[in-house]
Design a protein around this motif. Structure first.
Motif, mmCIF file in Angstrom:
data_model
loop_
_atom_site.group_PDB
_atom_site.id
_atom_site.type_symbol
_atom_site.label_atom_id
_atom_site.label_comp_id
_atom_site.label_asym_id
_atom_site.label_seq_id
_atom_site.Cartn_x
_atom_site.Cartn_y
_atom_site.Cartn_z
ATOM 1 N N VAL A 152 1.048 7.553 4.228
ATOM 2 C CA VAL A 152 -0.287 7.072 4.585
ATOM 3 C C VAL A 152 -1.114 8.158 5.270
ATOM 4 O O VAL A 152 -2.356 8.134 5.228
ATOM 5 C CB VAL A 152 -0.173 5.826 5.494
ATOM 6 C CG1 VAL A 152 0.283 6.214 6.895
ATOM 7 C CG2 VAL A 152 -1.489 5.059 5.548
ATOM 8 N N MET A 153 -0.438 9.129 5.873
ATOM 9 C CA MET A 153 -1.154 10.221 6.548
ATOM 10 C C MET A 153 -1.832 11.153 5.547
ATOM 11 O O MET A 153 -2.674 11.976 5.928
ATOM 12 C CB MET A 153 -0.182 11.017 7.420
ATOM 13 C CG MET A 153 0.490 10.208 8.505
ATOM 14 S SD MET A 153 -0.681 9.466 9.665
ATOM 15 C CE MET A 153 -1.296 10.929 10.489
ATOM 16 N N LYS A 154 -1.495 11.026 4.256
ATOM 17 C CA LYS A 154 -2.092 11.879 3.228
ATOM 18 C C LYS A 154 -3.284 11.214 2.538
ATOM 19 O O LYS A 154 -3.802 11.751 1.543
ATOM 20 C CB LYS A 154 -1.035 12.228 2.177
ATOM 21 C CG LYS A 154 0.165 12.990 2.737
ATOM 22 C CD LYS A 154 1.215 13.224 1.654
ATOM 23 C CE LYS A 154 2.452 13.904 2.213
ATOM 24 N NZ LYS A 154 3.507 14.070 1.191
ATOM 25 N N ARG A 155 -3.719 10.064 3.020
ATOM 26 C CA ARG A 155 -4.874 9.404 2.403
ATOM 27 C C ARG A 155 -6.084 10.338 2.433
ATOM 28 O O ARG A 155 -6.470 10.850 3.494
ATOM 29 C CB ARG A 155 -5.240 8.115 3.142
ATOM 30 C CG ARG A 155 -4.278 6.969 2.970
ATOM 31 C CD ARG A 155 -4.857 5.711 3.602
ATOM 32 N NE ARG A 155 -5.996 5.220 2.844
ATOM 33 C CZ ARG A 155 -6.979 4.495 3.349
ATOM 34 N NH1 ARG A 155 -6.998 4.211 4.643
ATOM 35 N NH2 ARG A 155 -7.967 4.081 2.599
ATOM 36 N N PRO A 156 -6.719 10.570 1.287
ATOM 37 C CA PRO A 156 -7.885 11.478 1.285
ATOM 38 C C PRO A 156 -9.111 10.821 1.899
ATOM 39 O O PRO A 156 -9.280 9.603 1.839
ATOM 40 C CB PRO A 156 -8.095 11.751 -0.210
ATOM 41 C CG PRO A 156 -7.563 10.536 -0.891
ATOM 42 C CD PRO A 156 -6.412 10.050 -0.066
#
Length: 465
Positions: free
Chosen positions: A63-67
């Motif tokens: 989830v920390m990679k959500r753009p």
């Protein structure tokens, strides 16, 4: 020193001739100082461990990679990234059910002459902080799928001493066990880095029952320093299990994504937004603000309203509840939330155990692994005591038989337990010796048994008179 090392290598060469299969290959490679090939022989679970560490750390969740969302003429809209610590919660509950209370030890023989040996054993556990290191090793194994406890034997100003070190990948170590086809550990290697002056040097120690090899990477190849293993056993306990949240990875990710997207929606509608027809917007002194009173020029077409945020759909709410329950159920983890615990406040004993049956099922599954490991650790401790730290008690320790038992996670109702044991003794189901040992009240059960028997004899004599 060189003569000592040469003598060990002479013993080492003889062992090569007497060994078979993978053990012979291992010994030959160490003799050739080909430690890189030794590492390739050993079990390597780094990919599994790295994945587990990534999932355990909320800062490295998917989830920390959500753009962020691009916006025309403005900076990108920063999307919410809300990871959860589900994995940590599941692992801590797993640890609580298995080791929430310390492991119980007792000698399997009632012989008085072994009391001194058993007391020395329990004192060794205290001195090496067994309960603490056991919890640390279990927590790391549940989080990373593997960990190890190293019993480091050293000379403390002329006195042999032991220090227990818990190691894992997250603590900077590489773990490399080597097993034969019967799952017996032949050797254990562990790598680490030490800063020496301006350089950081790679080290790799290998333990076998006979030798401990201190290996250090040199400019070309490896330097190997052999040492005789004083305990006669591999001084390492290797813990390996599935990650505590095994099988729930995708659901955990889905839950975090839903939370983050819901937060985005809340952010978007956090400030009041107005929808209005063009003629109303023209009538505003400032199009970016809405006055307290607005005059509409076209009573049929003109309109202005506040935009309300979209309601949280029942389907989304249902999915959230299902994810919560399924993550816990699939990982055999009881729900210890405040709301759930309120309903369990009046339960005790067997009723509480039935309510928490998922945790006990998982506990029993884990005992299949940890029961063997604890028994092996007991044997290792006895070997260290017999051969290194308590040589003066060698005979008593050699004849000492010790049993262990995993304690119940919830504190038992002591009064109820005592009453049950007392009734069993009165009914002749168990002996006096067994009853005293089960009560575990007296520090010296043998003296207590003698006192009770003497009192019974005195009472019998009085009645005879």
């Amino acid at each position: 020193i060189m003569n000592f090392i040469e003598a060990i290598f002479n013993i080492f060469r003889n062992k090569v001739l007497n060994s078979m299969g993978v053990e012979r290959d291992l010994i030959k490679l160490i003799q050739d100082k080909d430690i890189s090939r030794v590492q390739l022989m050993m079990q390597n679970r780094d990919s599994f461990v790295s994945d587990a560490i990534k999932e355990y750390n909320p800062n490295t969740h998917d989830v920390m990679k959500r753009p962020d969302k691009p916006r025309k003429g403005k900076e990108p809209y920063k999307t919410e990234k809300l990871p959860r610590c589900r994995q940590r919660y599941i692992n801590e509950v797993e640890l609580f059910f298995l080791l929430g209370n310390p492991i119980k030890w007792k000698p399997s023989s009632d012989s008085e002459e072994k009391d001194e040996a058993f007391e020395a054993y329990t004192q060794f556990l205290k001195d090496t902080r067994f309960n603490t290191t056991m919890r640390q090793a279990k927590r790391l194994a549940g989080a990373e799928t593997e960990s190890a406890k190293i019993y480091h034997i050293y000379n403390d100003f002329g006195k042999p001493s032991v220090k227990v070190l818990v190691i894992s990948k997250s603590k900077g170590y590489t773990l490399r066990p080597l097993f034969d086809q019967y799952e017996n550990m032949i050797a254990f290697g562990y790598g680490y880095f030490i800063k020496e002056g301006d350089k950081t040097i790679e080290h790799f120690d290998i333990q076998t029952p006979e030798f401990i090899f201190r290996c250090k990477r040199a400019n070309i190849g490896w330097d190997v320093t052999p040492m005789v293993n004083p305990s006669g056993k591999i001084n390492v306990i290797y813990y390996c299990q599935d990650k505590a949240w095994y099988g729930t990875d995708n659901r955990c990710n889905r839950e975090e994504m839903i939370d983050s997207k819901a937060a985005d929606t809340n952010n978007y509608f956090a400030d009041p937004k107005v929808k209005a027809t063009a003629d109303v917007i023209k009538s505003l002194a400032d199009p970016d603000t809405v006055g307290e009173v607005i005059q509409l020029t076209n009573k049929d077409l003109s309109a202005i309203d506040y935009m309300a945020p979209p309601e949280y759909s029942s389907m989304k709410e249902s999915e959230k509840k299902d994810l919560n329950s399924s993550i816990l159920f699939d990982s055999f983890t009881p729900d210890f939330s405040f709301e759930n615990m309120k309903g369990l406040g009046t339960l005790s004993g067997e009723a509480l155990k039935r309510a928490m049956v998922l945790g006990f099922i998982k506990r029993d599954n884990l005992k299949e692994t940890y029961d063997i490991l604890v028994d092996r650790e007991k044997n290792l401790i006895l070997a260290i005591m017999i051969n290194v730290t308590h040589i003066h008690l060698r005979n008593k320790l050699s004849n000492l038989s010790i049993e262990h038992e995993f304690s119940e996670p919830f504190n038992e109702d002591v009064q109820e337990k005592w009453a049950s044991i007392g009734k069993a003794y009165s009914d002749g189901i168990i002996s006096l010796e067994q009853a005293v040992n089960m009560l575990a009240i007296s520090e010296n059960p043998q003296e207590e048994i003698k006192r009770i028997k003497n009192k019974e004899q005195e009472s019998g004599v009085e009645e005879g008179k």
